[in-house]
Design an enzyme around this catalytic site. Structure first.
Site, PDB file in Angstrom:
ATOM      1  N   ASN A   1      -6.647   0.588  -3.039  1.00  0.00           N
ATOM      2  CA  ASN A   1      -7.518   1.307  -2.091  1.00  0.00           C
ATOM      3  C   ASN A   1      -6.957   2.680  -1.727  1.00  0.00           C
ATOM      4  O   ASN A   1      -6.693   2.987  -0.576  1.00  0.00           O
ATOM      5  CB  ASN A   1      -7.771   0.463  -0.829  1.00  0.00           C
ATOM      6  CG  ASN A   1      -6.493   0.120  -0.079  1.00  0.00           C
ATOM      7  OD1 ASN A   1      -5.406   0.177  -0.659  1.00  0.00           O
ATOM      8  ND2 ASN A   1      -6.632  -0.225   1.185  1.00  0.00           N
TER       9      ASN A   1
ATOM     10  N   HIS B   1       0.424   3.749   8.320  1.00  0.00           N
ATOM     11  CA  HIS B   1      -0.593   4.602   8.944  1.00  0.00           C
ATOM     12  C   HIS B   1       0.122   5.649   9.775  1.00  0.00           C
ATOM     13  O   HIS B   1       1.108   5.346  10.441  1.00  0.00           O
ATOM     14  CB  HIS B   1      -1.511   3.786   9.860  1.00  0.00           C
ATOM     15  CG  HIS B   1      -2.414   2.853   9.117  1.00  0.00           C
ATOM     16  ND1 HIS B   1      -3.489   3.298   8.397  1.00  0.00           N
ATOM     17  CD2 HIS B   1      -2.392   1.506   8.982  1.00  0.00           C
ATOM     18  CE1 HIS B   1      -4.107   2.243   7.843  1.00  0.00           C
ATOM     19  NE2 HIS B   1      -3.454   1.149   8.187  1.00  0.00           N
TER      20      HIS B   1
ATOM     21  N   ASP C   1      -8.541  -5.278  -2.370  1.00  0.00           N
ATOM     22  CA  ASP C   1      -7.890  -5.500  -1.068  1.00  0.00           C
ATOM     23  C   ASP C   1      -8.223  -4.419  -0.047  1.00  0.00           C
ATOM     24  O   ASP C   1      -8.229  -3.235  -0.357  1.00  0.00           O
ATOM     25  CB  ASP C   1      -6.374  -5.580  -1.223  1.00  0.00           C
ATOM     26  CG  ASP C   1      -5.709  -5.829   0.119  1.00  0.00           C
ATOM     27  OD1 ASP C   1      -5.986  -6.884   0.711  1.00  0.00           O
ATOM     28  OD2 ASP C   1      -4.982  -4.953   0.595  1.00  0.00           O
TER      29      ASP C   1
ATOM     30  N   ASP D   1       2.142  -6.800   2.438  1.00  0.00           N
ATOM     31  CA  ASP D   1       0.980  -6.054   2.921  1.00  0.00           C
ATOM     32  C   ASP D   1       1.426  -4.811   3.692  1.00  0.00           C
ATOM     33  O   ASP D   1       0.817  -4.441   4.709  1.00  0.00           O
ATOM     34  CB  ASP D   1       0.053  -6.919   3.782  1.00  0.00           C
ATOM     35  CG  ASP D   1      -1.364  -6.339   3.845  1.00  0.00           C
ATOM     36  OD1 ASP D   1      -1.613  -5.288   3.217  1.00  0.00           O
ATOM     37  OD2 ASP D   1      -2.221  -6.935   4.520  1.00  0.00           O
TER      38      ASP D   1
ATOM     39  N   HIS E   1      -9.097 -10.612  -1.272  1.00  0.00           N
ATOM     40  CA  HIS E   1      -8.974 -10.363   0.173  1.00  0.00           C
ATOM     41  C   HIS E   1     -10.093 -11.178   0.813  1.00  0.00           C
ATOM     42  O   HIS E   1     -11.251 -10.777   0.801  1.00  0.00           O
ATOM     43  CB  HIS E   1      -9.139  -8.870   0.432  1.00  0.00           C
ATOM     44  CG  HIS E   1      -9.224  -8.500   1.881  1.00  0.00           C
ATOM     45  ND1 HIS E   1      -8.283  -7.724   2.502  1.00  0.00           N
ATOM     46  CD2 HIS E   1     -10.138  -8.791   2.836  1.00  0.00           C
ATOM     47  CE1 HIS E   1      -8.612  -7.550   3.777  1.00  0.00           C
ATOM     48  NE2 HIS E   1      -9.751  -8.197   4.005  1.00  0.00           N
TER      49      HIS E   1
ATOM     50  N   HIS F   1       0.869  -1.189   0.000  1.00  0.00           N
ATOM     51  CA  HIS F   1       0.000   0.000   0.000  1.00  0.00           C
ATOM     52  C   HIS F   1       0.899   1.231   0.000  1.00  0.00           C
ATOM     53  O   HIS F   1       1.622   1.470   0.947  1.00  0.00           O
ATOM     54  CB  HIS F   1      -0.907   0.008   1.231  1.00  0.00           C
ATOM     55  CG  HIS F   1      -1.875  -1.137   1.249  1.00  0.00           C
ATOM     56  ND1 HIS F   1      -3.112  -1.078   0.641  1.00  0.00           N
ATOM     57  CD2 HIS F   1      -1.780  -2.376   1.784  1.00  0.00           C
ATOM     58  CE1 HIS F   1      -3.746  -2.235   0.813  1.00  0.00           C
ATOM     59  NE2 HIS F   1      -2.955  -3.048   1.504  1.00  0.00           N
ATOM     60  N   LEU F   2       0.848   1.976  -1.107  1.00  0.00           N
ATOM     61  CA  LEU F   2       1.683   3.177  -1.194  1.00  0.00           C
ATOM     62  C   LEU F   2       0.896   4.429  -0.814  1.00  0.00           C
ATOM     63  O   LEU F   2       1.473   5.505  -0.680  1.00  0.00           O
ATOM     64  CB  LEU F   2       2.269   3.323  -2.601  1.00  0.00           C
ATOM     65  CG  LEU F   2       3.323   2.268  -2.985  1.00  0.00           C
ATOM     66  CD1 LEU F   2       3.844   2.528  -4.402  1.00  0.00           C
ATOM     67  CD2 LEU F   2       4.485   2.254  -2.001  1.00  0.00           C
ATOM     68  N   ARG F   3      -0.422   4.285  -0.668  1.00  0.00           N
ATOM     69  CA  ARG F   3      -1.304   5.348  -0.141  1.00  0.00           C
ATOM     70  C   ARG F   3      -1.503   6.548  -1.065  1.00  0.00           C
ATOM     71  O   ARG F   3      -2.421   7.316  -0.867  1.00  0.00           O
ATOM     72  CB  ARG F   3      -0.822   5.865   1.220  1.00  0.00           C
ATOM     73  CG  ARG F   3      -0.729   4.786   2.297  1.00  0.00           C
ATOM     74  CD  ARG F   3      -2.094   4.255   2.684  1.00  0.00           C
ATOM     75  NE  ARG F   3      -2.004   3.328   3.813  1.00  0.00           N
ATOM     76  CZ  ARG F   3      -2.703   2.203   3.911  1.00  0.00           C
ATOM     77  NH1 ARG F   3      -3.547   1.859   2.942  1.00  0.00           N
ATOM     78  NH2 ARG F   3      -2.578   1.425   4.953  1.00  0.00           N
TER      79      ARG F   3
END
Lengths: 182, 327, 437
Positions: C91, C308, C151, C304, C178, C59-61
């Site tokens: 996402n 955060h 995911d 994964d 997922h 997740h690179l956001r």
């Protein structure tokens, strides 16, 4: 001065004398109740009451004696390890209008008695409060004095006075002085 | 003791000390002047992220009767709307000079997090007043206090100081899965030597409890009454939101729950004569407990409330009075 | 194109002593005798050379949560962890469900240039599970998306899942599922077991994962598609995948480093750094995952990596976000749990962390053999460089690692993307000129 200051018979004589003094001072037993301060003030109060009853058959030792725990009124709670609370049991007659004789083993700074006076105030309004102690070792920090003293023992601040009583599991009756400079 | 977070890690010695202390506190509450000067100058903050007037006023009364200053802090927030964070609130309390924080929070573990996260520096004690579906230690302690007083004295009025609940059989009936009251009680009852009987539909049992050898589990109240001579029975409140909700209800209907788990006259009469009835409140009369049972002489539900104040006074005293607390 | 580089006395795959000569972004020779005059030399003694690692699950956001991670910081963290390619999950905000968003992510990845960023496309519009996204447009865009996943959420509608599995056959795509039955996990906070019961945290039953995997392998069989199972976490899931493979179903599966090392016991302090989806399971599950990885039931390890910011982790458990970062610790954990325990060789590590993920994701330039003429996507591992994880020291923008204080036996010490060093350990300071800052 280290060692046993009072033995069992000394303690017995002192308590007999104090019992008489209490009766003399109050001109009889009518309004007297005894409140022992836990731990060792409580058996001492019971012994005094028994002595009074021997002289005054009308005095019901059991009915007139109680205990007054002063832990929650102490001014040093934050500076000592947490103390376990003792029991407060007032005589069936209550204390309103009575002469309360506080009983403790060792009279030292006066702070315990200050706390006891506060505790009594929350329990009722006695006609008078008097103080009986087995040992007065001096070093008062408050303007409080005892009415009845078993024995005055001059001590230094570094010395320790321990009262042993059979009722509290100490195995003997004795007043013992330890510590201090040799 | 520095914090009171739960009952699982409470030693028997500490639990009995709290109960004994509560006994002395209770005695002071029968006097004309019930206020004690013990915690003068200390500040107790009631930090409630969930509404619970009953618990809050009980803690408030306890703190005030010990002469502590009490600050009530209601923070908005839920698992859905985050609202003010626990951390920011903690920093605020620190700045206000709190000596103890009584915390009620919707998240399990919130009290422990508050105590151990490092958000509060120094000597602030944390008292868990209910965290999510985890623990509510003062409720379990007041229940134990009430049971000990009624069931452990050889004669009425005799001292029970120093005693546990050894040899008693206590049933907990209802939503054990979501109940922090049950969670705290099961652990404490076991610590104090009581035998625990849990009565619930299988849908409302925590994972693994059936296989736990230390607890005896029944799926109907009648089975439990048949199998055990109960000394006390604790009826848990049924939360309305657990009943229905698009197929996620934990039991088919309130009526069926009452039929299988409700304490009524007939079931009450099957208990030994000395057995007492507890309920943490507020009750759903007619659902988990009939009015006849709730108001019967066996019921100690009202007494639980007054004992709650004494137990909370004891907890505050033990957490705040020693040198440890001010070190 | 940077200057030629010679790596001497390195061990290819941990079993073949060799040199590596890199010229013009390719492996030009495996003997140092062929050194060009202007080459710089690195001493590879004691190091293991692996094909550049490929993460199928990152997740690179960016776009949307640049406060947690950006493509740049995530790429830097990936390179430091030994990765030369990552698959960036969909996402984001906006969701990567259109050609525009996936092209943006891919082009930003190219600009940064530290790893090849392969965007993952969303299976459904906005990940809402109701309408297929334009997967064809994403596949045919410049980003050439081949992996599709919702995911973070499960494609739980069985009919929609069937259609998705069928539809991606058009362009040789794969659905990465997922696996999380949403109704069985409403409000769930951690693995449902003795620990969750004790902590009063809503349980997340293993069956919520296993039931979806069972359904999806049967769907994949029925429609003849391949399916990839994200972050397998339970012993039951391993059994189901093992059964499906024996049956000839085209299923691949990934395990996460944290599921190979940690258990639900970690939740006891209510520290949200251990809160993750799927949750940390029991020791029995950890053992089953290791066994599944050893026998090939589980094809790959992916990270994964889920950054955060502090405010989403430095709070009470119930309010905290799910996820943990993992790009820089993945290799060390695989070594600790699988290599040092004798379950896998370094050649196997090349398979599970590079060759197979590249093949599942159809990343043609990655997971290639360490051979003459191949692109110089190389990771040098020092299996003896024991280190203690310090979350604050990460190159990720977030520091929500659950591994703080844990000692890992080894780590990547150099990463090359098409011959250019994208990460170099301090020991190679002589080479740092020419390396990106």
């Amino acid at each position: 001065m280290t060692g046993t200051i009072l033995g069992a018979s000394d303690i017995g004589r002192a308590l007999t004398r104090i019992a008489h003094e209490i009766l003399e001072r109050n001109e009889g037993h009518e309004d007297i109740v005894l409140l022992g301060i836990p731990t060792r003030g409580v058996p001492l109060a019971h012994r005094l009451a028994a002595n009074i009853a021997e002289v005054e058959p009308g005095f019901d030792a059991k009915e007139r004696t109680g205990s007054l725990d002063i832990t929650m009124y102490r001014d040093d709670l934050r500076h000592q390890p947490t103390r376990t609370l003792g029991a407060t049991t007032l005589p069936a007659t209550g204390i309103d209008g009575k002469v309360v004789v506080l009983v403790d083993d060792v009279f030292h700074t006066g702070r315990t008695i200050r706390a006891a006076l506060d505790a009594i105030k929350d329990e009722g309004r006695p006609a008078a409060v008097q103080l009986a102690v087995l040992v007065d070792r001096g070093h008062r920090e408050l303007p409080i004095r005892a009415d009845f003293v078993g024995k005055n023992i001059p001590t230094s601040r570094t010395e320790r006075v321990d009262v042993h009583l059979t009722e509290t599991g100490d195995g003997e009756d004795a007043v013992i002085l330890t510590g201090g400079r040799a | 003791m520095k914090h009171l977070l739960g009952t699982q890690n409470l030693s028997r010695e500490d639990a009995v000390l709290i109960l004994d202390t509560a006994g002395q506190m209770a005695a002071t509450q029968e006097r004309e002047i019930r206020k004690l000067p013990t915690l003068r100058g200390r500040t107790v903050v009631n930090l409630f992220f969930e509404d619970s007037t009953r618990t809050r006023i009980s803690f408030e009364a306890a703190a005030k009767r010990l002469s502590a200053d009490v600050i009530n802090f209601s923070a908005k927030g839920s698992s859905l709307s985050k609202g003010e964070s626990l951390k920011d609130t903690a920093l605020t309390l620190q700045a206000m000079g709190a000596d103890a924080v009584v915390v009620r929070h919707w998240a399990s573990g919130a009290a422990q997090r508050l105590a151990e996260s490092g958000w509060l520096h120094g000597s602030v004690s944390v008292l868990n007043a209910g965290d999510g579906t985890h623990q509510h230690p003062t409720q379990a302690l007041l229940d134990a206090f009430t049971m000990r007083r009624h069931l452990m004295a050889a004669n009425v009025g005799d001292s029970v100081d120093g005693k546990g609940l050894d040899g008693l059989t206590v049933a907990i009936v209802g939503d054990v899965l979501h109940s922090r009251v049950a969670g705290s009680n099961i652990a404490l009852l076991r610590t104090l030597g009581a035998k625990v009987v849990v009565v619930a539909p299988p849908t409302l049992l925590p994972y693994g409890l059936e296989r736990d050898g230390g607890v005896s589990v029944h799926f109907t109240l009648d089975d439990a009454l048949e199998a055990h001579d109960l000394d006390a029975i604790m009826m848990l409140r049924v939360q309305r939101e657990r009943m229905t909700g698009g197929g996620s209800g934990f039991f088919p209907s309130p009526e069926e729950y009452t039929r299988l788990f409700g304490l009524d006259r007939a079931r009450m009469d099957r208990m030994p004569g000395h057995a007492i009835i507890l309920h943490p409140g507020p009750m759903n009369r007619g659902l988990e407990i009939s009015a006849e049972a709730a108001d019967s002489p066996r019921s100690v539900i009202v007494e639980q409330v007054s004992n709650g104040v004494a137990v909370r006074m004891a907890a505050l005293y033990l957490l705040l009075s020693g040198e440890e607390a001010s070190a | 194109m940077s200057a030629p580089i010679v790596i001497t006395n390195v061990s290819l795959y941990g079993d073949t002593p060799s040199d590596i000569v890199i010229v013009d972004g390719q492996i030009s020779s495996l003997t140092a005798a062929d050194v060009p005059a202007d080459a710089r030399t690195m001493d590879g003694s004691g190091l293991v050379a692996l094909p550049g690692l490929v993460d199928l699950h990152t997740h690179l956001r960016e776009p949307g949560r640049e406060d947690a991670e950006t493509i740049e910081t995530g790429s830097r963290s990936a390179a430091r962890g030994g990765f030369t390619a990552v698959h960036a999950m969909a996402n984001t905000t906006p969701t990567a469900d259109t050609a525009g968003v996936v092209e943006l992510v891919a082009s930003r990845g190219r600009e940064v240039g530290l790893v090849d960023v392969y965007p993952v496309g969303a299976v459904t519009v906005g990940l809402n599970g109701t309408q297929l996204s334009e997967m064809g447009a994403m596949a045919n865009s410049r980003a050439q998306v081949r992996v599709f996943s919702d995911d973070g959420k499960c494609v739980h509608d069985p009919l929609l899942m069937r259609r998705a599995l069928e539809y991606v056959k058009t362009f040789d795509g794969v659905i990465a599922q997922h696996a999380q039955e949403p109704r069985l996990t409403e409000g769930s906070q951690m693995h449902e077991g003795l620990v969750s019961a004790e902590l009063g945290l809503a349980g997340w039953p293993a069956v919520a994962e296993e039931s979806i995997i069972a359904r999806d392998v049967l769907l994949a069989e029925h429609v003849g598609s391949r399916v990839h199972i994200c972050h397998l976490s339970t012993a039951g899931s391993v059994d189901i995948v093992r059964w499906a493979k024996a049956r000839g179903i085209q299923v691949t599966a990934e395990a996460m480093p944290h599921h190979l090392l940690l258990t639900d016991e970690s939740a006891r302090g209510y520290d949200p750094r251990f809160k993750v989806n799927p949750p940390l399971r029991t020791q029995e599950d950890v053992d089953a995952l290791r066994a599944g990885l050893e026998d090939g039931t589980i094809d790959i390890v992916a990270t994964d990596h889920a950054p955060h910011p502090d405010e989403d982790k430095d709070c009470e458990w119930g309010a905290a976000a799910f996820g943990m970062i993992g790009l820089e610790t993945a290799l060390g954990i695989v070594q600790k749990t699988m290599v040092d325990t004798g379950r896998l060789t370094w050649r196997d590590v090349a398979r599970i962390l590079s060759e197979t993920p590249a093949s599942i994701g159809r990343d043609e330039a990655h997971g290639r053999p360490l051979a003459v003429g191949e692109p110089a996507n190389i990771t040098l591992v020092d299996p003896a460089a024991a280190w203690t994880v310090d979350p604050a020291g990460t190159d990720s923008r977030s520091n929500n690692s659950p591994f703080g204080g844990i000692e890992l036996p080894g780590r990547a010490v150099a990463t090359f993307l098409r011959g250019t060093p994208t990460y170099l350990d301090d020991r190679f300071t002589a080479l740092t000129e020419g390396a990106p800052a």
